[in-house]
Each structure stands twice: as C-alpha cells, then as structure tokens.
Design a protein around this motif. Structure first.
Motif, PDB file in Angstrom:
ATOM      1  N   UNK A  95       0.851  -1.192   0.000  1.00 46.46           N
ATOM      2  CA  UNK A  95       0.000   0.000   0.000  1.00 46.46           C
ATOM      3  C   UNK A  95       0.888   1.245   0.000  1.00 46.46           C
ATOM      4  N   UNK A  96       0.611   2.150  -0.930  1.00 46.10           N
ATOM      5  CA  UNK A  96       1.393   3.380  -1.033  1.00 46.10           C
ATOM      6  C   UNK A  96       2.496   3.317  -2.074  1.00 46.10           C
ATOM      7  N   UNK A  97       2.702   2.135  -2.699  1.00 43.07           N
ATOM      8  CA  UNK A  97       3.722   2.048  -3.764  1.00 43.07           C
ATOM      9  C   UNK A  97       3.103   1.430  -5.005  1.00 43.07           C
ATOM     10  N   UNK A  98       2.173   2.140  -5.585  1.00 47.17           N
ATOM     11  CA  UNK A  98       1.355   1.617  -6.683  1.00 47.17           C
ATOM     12  C   UNK A  98       2.146   1.309  -7.960  1.00 47.17           C
ATOM     13  N   UNK A  99       3.284   1.933  -8.159  1.00 46.18           N
ATOM     14  CA  UNK A  99       4.015   1.746  -9.416  1.00 46.18           C
ATOM     15  C   UNK A  99       5.169   0.754  -9.317  1.00 46.18           C
ATOM     16  N   UNK A 100       5.267   0.071  -8.196  1.00 42.05           N
ATOM     17  CA  UNK A 100       6.452  -0.752  -7.985  1.00 42.05           C
ATOM     18  C   UNK A 100       6.064  -2.115  -7.407  1.00 42.05           C
ATOM     19  N   UNK A 101       6.573  -3.178  -8.027  1.00 45.26           N
ATOM     20  CA  UNK A 101       6.350  -4.529  -7.514  1.00 45.26           C
ATOM     21  C   UNK A 101       7.556  -4.986  -6.701  1.00 45.26           C
ATOM     22  N   UNK A 102       7.307  -5.558  -5.529  1.00 46.45           N
ATOM     23  CA  UNK A 102       8.321  -6.303  -4.795  1.00 46.45           C
ATOM     24  C   UNK A 102       8.165  -7.767  -5.188  1.00 46.45           C
ATOM     25  N   UNK A 103       9.279  -8.464  -5.353  1.00 49.29           N
ATOM     26  CA  UNK A 103       9.220  -9.892  -5.661  1.00 49.29           C
ATOM     27  C   UNK A 103       9.834 -10.654  -4.501  1.00 49.29           C
ATOM     28  N   UNK A 104       9.038 -11.508  -3.874  1.00 48.89           N
ATOM     29  CA  UNK A 104       9.476 -12.257  -2.692  1.00 48.89           C
ATOM     30  C   UNK A 104       8.902 -13.688  -2.748  1.00 48.89           C
ATOM     31  N   UNK A 105       9.361 -14.507  -1.792  1.00 54.02           N
ATOM     32  CA  UNK A 105       8.860 -15.877  -1.681  1.00 54.02           C
ATOM     33  C   UNK A 105       7.963 -15.995  -0.440  1.00 54.02           C
ATOM     34  N   UNK A 106       6.801 -16.580  -0.622  1.00 54.08           N
ATOM     35  CA  UNK A 106       5.867 -16.785   0.496  1.00 54.08           C
ATOM     36  C   UNK A 106       6.362 -17.964   1.340  1.00 54.08           C
ATOM     37  N   UNK A 107       6.561 -17.710   2.632  1.00 51.11           N
ATOM     38  CA  UNK A 107       6.950 -18.812   3.521  1.00 51.11           C
ATOM     39  C   UNK A 107       5.891 -19.083   4.593  1.00 51.11           C
ATOM     40  N   UNK A 108       5.126 -18.054   4.954  1.00 50.63           N
ATOM     41  CA  UNK A 108       4.102 -18.222   5.981  1.00 50.63           C
ATOM     42  C   UNK A 108       2.717 -17.950   5.447  1.00 50.63           C
ATOM     43  N   UNK A 109       1.785 -18.850   5.776  1.00 45.38           N
ATOM     44  CA  UNK A 109       0.389 -18.739   5.327  1.00 45.38           C
ATOM     45  C   UNK A 109      -0.507 -18.343   6.504  1.00 45.38           C
ATOM     46  N   UNK A 110      -1.735 -17.870   6.230  1.00 45.48           N
ATOM     47  CA  UNK A 110      -2.642 -17.475   7.312  1.00 45.48           C
ATOM     48  C   UNK A 110      -2.795 -18.585   8.365  1.00 45.48           C
ATOM     49  N   UNK A 111      -2.652 -18.175   9.648  1.00 42.63           N
ATOM     50  CA  UNK A 111      -2.793 -19.128  10.750  1.00 42.63           C
ATOM     51  C   UNK A 111      -1.506 -19.815  11.164  1.00 42.63           C
ATOM     52  N   UNK A 112      -0.437 -19.690  10.345  1.00 42.56           N
ATOM     53  CA  UNK A 112       0.854 -20.312  10.677  1.00 42.56           C
ATOM     54  C   UNK A 112       1.497 -19.622  11.871  1.00 42.56           C
ATOM     55  N   UNK A 113       2.284 -20.415  12.638  1.00 39.20           N
ATOM     56  CA  UNK A 113       3.225 -19.819  13.585  1.00 39.20           C
ATOM     57  C   UNK A 113       4.604 -19.922  12.935  1.00 39.20           C
ATOM     58  N   UNK A 114       5.414 -18.896  13.110  1.00 39.67           N
ATOM     59  CA  UNK A 114       6.691 -18.844  12.405  1.00 39.67           C
ATOM     60  C   UNK A 114       7.743 -18.169  13.286  1.00 39.67           C
ATOM     61  N   UNK A 115       8.959 -18.701  13.235  1.00 44.04           N
ATOM     62  CA  UNK A 115      10.062 -18.130  14.013  1.00 44.04           C
ATOM     63  C   UNK A 115      11.380 -18.564  13.391  1.00 44.04           C
ATOM     64  N   UNK A 116      12.478 -18.009  13.922  1.00 40.25           N
ATOM     65  CA  UNK A 116      13.819 -18.454  13.537  1.00 40.25           C
ATOM     66  C   UNK A 116      14.510 -18.954  14.805  1.00 40.25           C
ATOM     67  N   UNK A 117      14.960 -20.202  14.762  1.00 43.13           N
ATOM     68  CA  UNK A 117      15.663 -20.805  15.901  1.00 43.13           C
ATOM     69  C   UNK A 117      17.036 -21.259  15.420  1.00 43.13           C
ATOM     70  N   UNK A 118      18.088 -20.726  16.068  1.00 38.62           N
ATOM     71  CA  UNK A 118      19.473 -21.065  15.711  1.00 38.62           C
ATOM     72  C   UNK A 118      19.725 -20.883  14.211  1.00 38.62           C
ATOM     73  N   UNK A 119      19.174 -19.799  13.659  1.00 37.66           N
ATOM     74  CA  UNK A 119      19.398 -19.482  12.251  1.00 37.66           C
ATOM     75  C   UNK A 119      18.505 -20.216  11.269  1.00 37.66           C
ATOM     76  N   UNK A 120      17.628 -21.074  11.769  1.00 33.95           N
ATOM     77  CA  UNK A 120      16.767 -21.855  10.871  1.00 33.95           C
ATOM     78  C   UNK A 120      15.311 -21.451  11.003  1.00 33.95           C
ATOM     79  N   UNK A 121      14.632 -21.380   9.880  1.00 37.94           N
ATOM     80  CA  UNK A 121      13.223 -21.003   9.842  1.00 37.94           C
ATOM     81  C   UNK A 121      12.375 -22.168  10.358  1.00 37.94           C
ATOM     82  N   UNK A 122      11.490 -21.853  11.313  1.00 40.29           N
ATOM     83  CA  UNK A 122      10.621 -22.872  11.910  1.00 40.29           C
ATOM     84  C   UNK A 122       9.173 -22.460  11.658  1.00 40.29           C
TER      85      UNK A 122
END
Length: 198
Positions: A95-122
């Motif tokens: 929101x607020x950057x109508x002329x620009x796309x960010x390209x990223x990878x989805x790692x977390x979905x609605x309802x997920x719990x997510x954290x980083x433990x010892x450098x690893x995605x959990x």
C-alpha cells in the motif's frame, strides 16, 4: 446525335458511380482499421491489467533464484482461480507504492506460527526445507520470537536473506492477500535463464 448524348451521359453516370464506390470503400477501410486498432488496444490493456504482464526484478533480494534486471512473467490470474501456496514466488504491491512490484517468496500462510531458531526457519514447530537459500538466516528480525499470522496475512522472505527487506522487518511487515498481485513463474530474459522460476 441523341444516341451519342445519351451515351456520354451514361458514361458520366458510370464514372460518378465508380468514384462514389471508391469513396465508400476508402471510408469503410478507414473505419475498419480504426476498429481493429481500438480492439487491439483494448485487448492489450485487458491482458496487462487482468491476465499477464512482464515485470523486472530490482535489486539482489532474490539472488540466486532471480537476479537484478531479470525480466519475468507475472501471472495475474493465478490467484483468481487458485490459492497462494507456501514457497510461491509472488509480486507484491505494498500500500502506497502503486508503481512498484516487490518480488518475494511466500513462507508463511494465514494461521501459521513462524520463528527463527538457531538461524533456521521454523514453521508450525517444524524446520523448513533446506533446499532454499534461506535455510540459514543470520538476521531473524521479528522472528527472534514466534509470531502467528492472522487471517489473509502472509509472511514473505527474499531468497537472499542477508540482503533483503522483507516481512522480518517492522517497516515491511506481514503482507495482506490484497497486496499480492500474482505469481511469478517464468523468466524471459536473460536468455540463458529462460524458463520456469522455482
């Protein structure tokens, strides 16, 4: 004499009819050309607005999967008829950057719990797939604690986690479903990288 006069009038009438036909034919051709050009413009705009378009990667955040200046195909219909899946590469318009796309990878979905433990995605208590470059994360950001995603919220990372502004940081945050504009699934240029993006 009368016959000749009549003959001349008949020839003149023929010429007029022929000229009128040419004018009508030219008029029809101009109208048809205008209709074709208009239809092509409408179709082109519709395709870009609602179906697919080419976009460019800016910056190093998706290295080595996608590089700076790579030209990609954005499928805008992907999530009209399907759901956003974990590890999809998506184009985001915050929101607020109508002329620009960010390209990223989805790692977390609605309802997920997510954290980083010892450098690893959990995610949901389990370590993620080590096939991805973010299998080790130096800067956890908000993921130094477990967070839970709300309804229609997604957590995104750049594959190059050492040089990516993404959901780990407060100024970027979780991504709303409405901000995800489509799936990036194909690289057009450079030629040596042409093909599906995974």
């Amino acid at each position: 004499m009368k016959k000749r006069k009549g003959s001349a009038q008949f020839t003149l009438g023929k010429k007029k009819t022929s000229e009128e036909k040419k004018r009508k034919s030219l008029g029809r051709r101009i109208i048809n050309t205008f209709i074709i050009v208009f239809a092509a413009l409408v179709l082109g705009f519709g395709t870009i607005e609602f179906c697919v378009q080419s976009i460019f990667m800016t910056g190093p955040s998706m290295e080595s999967t996608i590089s700076d200046n790579d030209e990609l195909v954005l499928n805008k219909l992907a999530y009209k008829f399907g759901r956003i899946k974990r590890y999809d590469i998506v184009a985001i318009k915050k929101i607020g950057s109508e002329d620009y796309y960010d390209i990223k990878r989805v790692v977390g979905l609605p309802g997920d719990t997510i954290s980083v433990v010892a450098g690893r995605l959990v995610i949901n208590g389990k370590h993620t797939n080590d096939d991805f470059s973010f299998s080790y994360i130096n800067s956890p950001g908000v993921l130094d604690k477990t967070i839970e995603l709300g309804e229609e919220e997604y957590f995104v990372l750049g594959d190059n986690t050492s040089n990516s502004e993404d959901s780990r940081f407060v100024n970027y945050g979780n991504v709303q479903k409405s901000e995800i504009k489509g799936k990036v699934g194909y690289c057009i240029l450079p030629k040596e990288k042409r093909g599906k993006v995974k």
